[in-house]
Design a protein around this motif. Structure first.
Motif, short mmCIF file in Angstrom:
data_model
loop_
_atom_site.label_atom_id
_atom_site.label_comp_id
_atom_site.label_asym_id
_atom_site.label_seq_id
_atom_site.Cartn_x
_atom_site.Cartn_y
_atom_site.Cartn_z
N LYS A 1 0.84 -1.21 0.00
CA LYS A 1 0.00 0.00 0.00
C LYS A 1 0.87 1.26 0.00
O LYS A 1 0.56 2.24 -0.68
CB LYS A 1 -0.95 0.00 1.19
CG LYS A 1 -2.05 -1.03 1.07
CD LYS A 1 -2.87 -1.11 2.34
CE LYS A 1 -3.88 -2.22 2.26
NZ LYS A 1 -4.61 -2.41 3.53
N ARG A 2 1.95 1.24 0.75
CA ARG A 2 2.86 2.39 0.76
C ARG A 2 3.48 2.60 -0.63
O ARG A 2 3.58 3.74 -1.11
CB ARG A 2 3.98 2.18 1.79
CG ARG A 2 3.50 2.33 3.22
CD ARG A 2 4.64 2.23 4.22
NE ARG A 2 5.54 3.38 4.08
CZ ARG A 2 6.88 3.28 3.97
NH1 ARG A 2 7.46 2.11 4.00
NH2 ARG A 2 7.62 4.35 3.85
N ILE B 1 2.15 1.71 -3.48
CA ILE B 1 1.08 2.22 -4.34
C ILE B 1 0.93 3.72 -4.14
O ILE B 1 0.80 4.48 -5.10
CB ILE B 1 -0.25 1.48 -4.07
CG1 ILE B 1 -0.16 0.03 -4.57
CG2 ILE B 1 -1.43 2.21 -4.73
CD1 ILE B 1 -1.30 -0.85 -4.13
N TRP B 2 0.99 4.17 -2.90
CA TRP B 2 0.87 5.60 -2.62
C TRP B 2 2.02 6.38 -3.28
O TRP B 2 1.80 7.39 -3.94
CB TRP B 2 0.86 5.87 -1.11
CG TRP B 2 0.62 7.32 -0.82
CD1 TRP B 2 -0.58 7.94 -0.68
CD2 TRP B 2 1.62 8.33 -0.68
NE1 TRP B 2 -0.39 9.28 -0.46
CE2 TRP B 2 0.95 9.55 -0.45
CE3 TRP B 2 3.01 8.33 -0.73
CZ2 TRP B 2 1.62 10.75 -0.27
CZ3 TRP B 2 3.68 9.54 -0.55
CH2 TRP B 2 2.99 10.73 -0.32
N HIS B 3 3.24 5.89 -3.13
CA HIS B 3 4.40 6.58 -3.71
C HIS B 3 4.34 6.62 -5.24
O HIS B 3 4.65 7.64 -5.85
CB HIS B 3 5.72 5.95 -3.25
CG HIS B 3 6.08 6.34 -1.85
ND1 HIS B 3 6.62 7.55 -1.53
CD2 HIS B 3 5.96 5.65 -0.68
CE1 HIS B 3 6.83 7.62 -0.22
NE2 HIS B 3 6.44 6.47 0.31
N GLY C 1 1.54 6.37 -7.06
CA GLY C 1 0.43 7.25 -7.40
C GLY C 1 0.79 8.71 -7.26
O GLY C 1 0.31 9.56 -8.02
N ASN C 2 1.65 9.02 -6.32
CA ASN C 2 2.10 10.39 -6.11
C ASN C 2 2.88 10.92 -7.31
O ASN C 2 3.03 12.12 -7.48
CB ASN C 2 2.93 10.46 -4.83
CG ASN C 2 3.08 11.86 -4.31
OD1 ASN C 2 2.15 12.67 -4.38
ND2 ASN C 2 4.25 12.17 -3.79
N ARG C 3 3.37 10.01 -8.15
CA ARG C 3 4.11 10.42 -9.36
C ARG C 3 3.20 10.51 -10.59
O ARG C 3 3.64 10.80 -11.68
CB ARG C 3 5.26 9.47 -9.63
CG ARG C 3 6.49 9.92 -8.86
CD ARG C 3 7.00 8.83 -7.95
NE ARG C 3 8.10 9.30 -7.13
CZ ARG C 3 7.98 9.48 -5.82
NH1 ARG C 3 6.83 9.31 -5.22
NH2 ARG C 3 9.02 9.85 -5.11
N HIS C 4 1.92 10.21 -10.41
CA HIS C 4 0.91 10.34 -11.47
C HIS C 4 1.28 9.59 -12.74
O HIS C 4 1.17 10.11 -13.85
CB HIS C 4 0.64 11.82 -11.78
CG HIS C 4 0.20 12.59 -10.59
ND1 HIS C 4 -1.08 12.52 -10.09
CD2 HIS C 4 0.87 13.44 -9.78
CE1 HIS C 4 -1.19 13.29 -9.03
NE2 HIS C 4 -0.01 13.85 -8.81
#
Length: 158
Positions: free
Chosen positions: A89-90, A92-94, A96-99
């Motif tokens: 999950k972490r 995925i967040w990182h 996703g933060n890069r779009h």
């Protein structure tokens, strides 16, 4: 030139004469209007009323009712895994933060091959292995129901 003016989604595909197939990578499956040539040599104009995502297993309907099968091409990707659910999950967040486009599975994430992101993933405790497979990323928060990845389905042969 013969035209393909609509998409028959794989979950509604039944019957019809499939006369050729196109093998397209992720970027080439986002189309509205472009001249195409099937693997068997059929030339046609994709002429949809609006931009759409062509999914693996869909068919393009030609003017005369015949069909052209859409197949997702294998692409060089990173398969990202983590030692546990929280770590995944972490990651995925990182990511996703890069779009960037990402395909999210139950125990892995797939993104386009990128050595900088591979280094980031490894630095955060994950693994990033090179794989070749069709890429079907999530469509985003505002995509229609057919503009998202379909996970864990078989791919058409031949």
């Amino acid at each position: 030139m013969i035209r393909a003016t609509r998409i028959l989604r794989r979950d509604t595909l039944s019957g019809g004469e499939i006369i050729d197939r196109v093998v397209l990578d992720h970027g080439d499956r986002h189309r509205r209007r472009i001249a195409m040539r099937g693997i068997g040599g059929l030339g046609f104009l994709l002429d949809l009323p609006a931009p759409a995502v062509l999914e693996d297993g869909d068919a393009l309907v030609l003017d005369d009712g015949r069909l052209v099968w859409v197949e997702a091409a294998a692409e060089r990707l990173l398969e990202i895994r983590a030692p546990n659910d929280l770590a995944l999950k972490r990651l995925i967040w990182h990511i996703g933060n890069r779009h960037i486009p990402a395909e999210i599975g139950t125990d892995a994430i797939w993104i386009a091959d990128d050595h900088v992101l591979a280094t980031m993933v490894r630095g955060l405790g994950g693994t990033a292995a090179h794989v070749e497979r069709p890429f079907q990323p999530e469509g985003g928060a505002y995509a229609s129901s057919h503009e998202h990845g379909h996970h864990d389905h078989p791919h058409a042969a031949g």
